[in-house]
Write an enzyme that holds these catalytic residues in place. Sequence first.
Site, PDB file in Angstrom:
ATOM      1  N   ASP A 177       0.996  -1.099  -0.110  1.00 20.75           N
ATOM      2  CA  ASP A 177      -0.199  -0.102   0.179  1.00 20.75           C
ATOM      3  C   ASP A 177       1.368   1.367  -0.037  1.00 20.75           C
ATOM      4  O   ASP A 177       1.809   1.852   1.006  1.00 20.75           O
ATOM      5  CB  ASP A 177      -1.133  -0.444   1.151  1.00 20.75           C
ATOM      6  CG  ASP A 177      -1.704   0.983   1.161  1.00 20.75           C
ATOM      7  OD1 ASP A 177      -1.576   2.119   0.456  1.00 20.75           O
ATOM      8  OD2 ASP A 177      -2.391   1.030   2.177  1.00 20.75           O
ATOM      9  N   HIS A 178       1.214   2.072  -1.227  1.00 17.81           N
ATOM     10  CA  HIS A 178       1.857   3.076  -0.816  1.00 17.81           C
ATOM     11  C   HIS A 178       1.762   3.907  -0.211  1.00 17.81           C
ATOM     12  O   HIS A 178       1.946   5.543  -0.361  1.00 17.81           O
ATOM     13  CB  HIS A 178       1.537   3.336  -2.883  1.00 17.81           C
ATOM     14  CG  HIS A 178       3.300   4.214  -3.169  1.00 17.81           C
ATOM     15  ND1 HIS A 178       3.943   4.318  -2.001  1.00 17.81           N
ATOM     16  CD2 HIS A 178       4.037   3.705  -4.430  1.00 17.81           C
ATOM     17  CE1 HIS A 178       5.491   4.562  -2.792  1.00 17.81           C
ATOM     18  NE2 HIS A 178       5.176   4.757  -4.430  1.00 17.81           N
ATOM     19  N   ARG A 179       0.133   4.049   0.444  1.00 17.02           N
ATOM     20  CA  ARG A 179      -0.324   5.378   0.859  1.00 17.02           C
ATOM     21  C   ARG A 179       0.632   5.217   2.492  1.00 17.02           C
ATOM     22  O   ARG A 179       1.291   6.557   2.785  1.00 17.02           O
ATOM     23  CB  ARG A 179      -1.547   5.406   1.368  1.00 17.02           C
ATOM     24  CG  ARG A 179      -2.829   5.355   0.456  1.00 17.02           C
ATOM     25  CD  ARG A 179      -3.890   5.377   1.019  1.00 17.02           C
ATOM     26  NE  ARG A 179      -4.023   4.131   1.198  1.00 17.02           N
ATOM     27  CZ  ARG A 179      -5.175   3.386   2.152  1.00 17.02           C
ATOM     28  NH1 ARG A 179      -6.539   4.414   2.264  1.00 17.02           N
ATOM     29  NH2 ARG A 179      -5.538   2.075   2.626  1.00 17.02           N
TER      30      ARG A 179
END
Length: 481
Positions: free
Chosen positions: A451-453
């Site tokens: 998850d690049h968040r």
Amino acid sequence: MTTMTNASVREFKMPDVGEGLTEAEILKWYVQPGDTVTDGQVVCEVETAKAAVELPIPYDGVVRALHFPEGTTVDVGTSIIAVDVSGGAGAPAQEPVAEEPEAPREEPKAEAAGSGRQPVLVGYGVATSSTRRRPRKPATEAEAPAAAAIQTELNGHAPAAPAAPAPAPAPVAPQQRPLAKPPVRKLAKDLGVDLATVTPTGPDGIITREDVHAAVAATTAAPEPEVQAPAPVPAAPAAAAAPASYDTARETRIPVKGVRKATAAAMVGSAFTAPHVTEFVTVDVTRTMKLVEELKQDKEFTGLRVNPLLLIAKALLVAIKRNPDINASWDEAAQEIVVKHYVNLGIAAATPRGLIVPNIKDAHAKTLPQLAESLGELVSTAREGKTSPSAMQGGTVTITNVGVFGVDTGTPILNPGESAILAVGAIKPQPWVHKGKVKPRQVTTLALSFDHRLVDGELGSKVLADVAAILEQPKRLITWA
């Protein structure tokens, strides 16, 4: 199905497993009307959105009626079987069924008082919650307007009394006011549905999954009825007849329900909520494969299944220990990143009912033999279709072994609520440069989606590189652990 009013007849309702489930499908009945049942006897098998489980009856008696046939999906809290307990010892006199219409949610409490335990989807023993919603009483015609106004206000809308239209929209803003369980709220959020606009059909005004889907369907179909309000009425039979038009010899239609329905909703929600990034690495695992063969001969692993997945799981756990920020989740409501100081390691498993992801609780604290034992139990339980819903809750990171199908690798979708998933490809002999010479080596490709968040490229790359380094040189399991 009407509720029996005979005081000796008790209605057994579809129990709540306590994991946010709202419905279950009756797969098989083990009893028929007229059969004698005893306390604890399994009467049916049901499939929830997470697993198939058997339901035991909590009292003695004779089956009076089965309210639903096999294959029917029933909401939690709905009576599914009636049992005449007049000849049984476990029938409390103070529990006449006739009182159910007035306070249907109080029956489990009364049963628990008589038996000291409450039935759930998996066994007994769940403590009765001290917080219960007050039962609603049906409003008379005179009380209907007042009741409607009170319900409207409870749902987060302004009461009808104020004449000024301007203040009315202000209270509508909170979307958490309408009554709905957490999974339903998440579904509504994923589908972009405002719960305040949904008409509830569940008990006590609770919004169900079907209500959310109905709201989506109504929104999608809204433009056509507005243009041709009177005309579409005769068109309804044509829509109903559409399924019969396809060639059954050339097509098969399979209802989407149970595990498949839950998996579809979870994957759609994850794919369109978390920005996925996937990185790949190809690694020489020849030494790992040799270690697997050596461990099979070790007496500490007698009776345990030792395979490459065991060492891959251990490698991932060590990589997480070296890079703890990868083991986290995104809390959208609180706008926080929740870093977990424990690892519940999920293992994606393909079963006849569909894909499930049970997890090994506190996998980070297990020794290699303990991890092997947990993996064996998890896989065998999943294949038998006996995985409990609790075993699929609370995962923090997942491994999916697509290599067992001969696939080199893939781009896995995150399990909802997790920040990383590792895909393991097939281990095959390939030409590889080893000590300056091209030799056949055991090689595999790993893929890590994250998850690049909350996981930057640097962190994701470090985790994947650490896993690969351990599999290339398994002695790092000791030096890095």
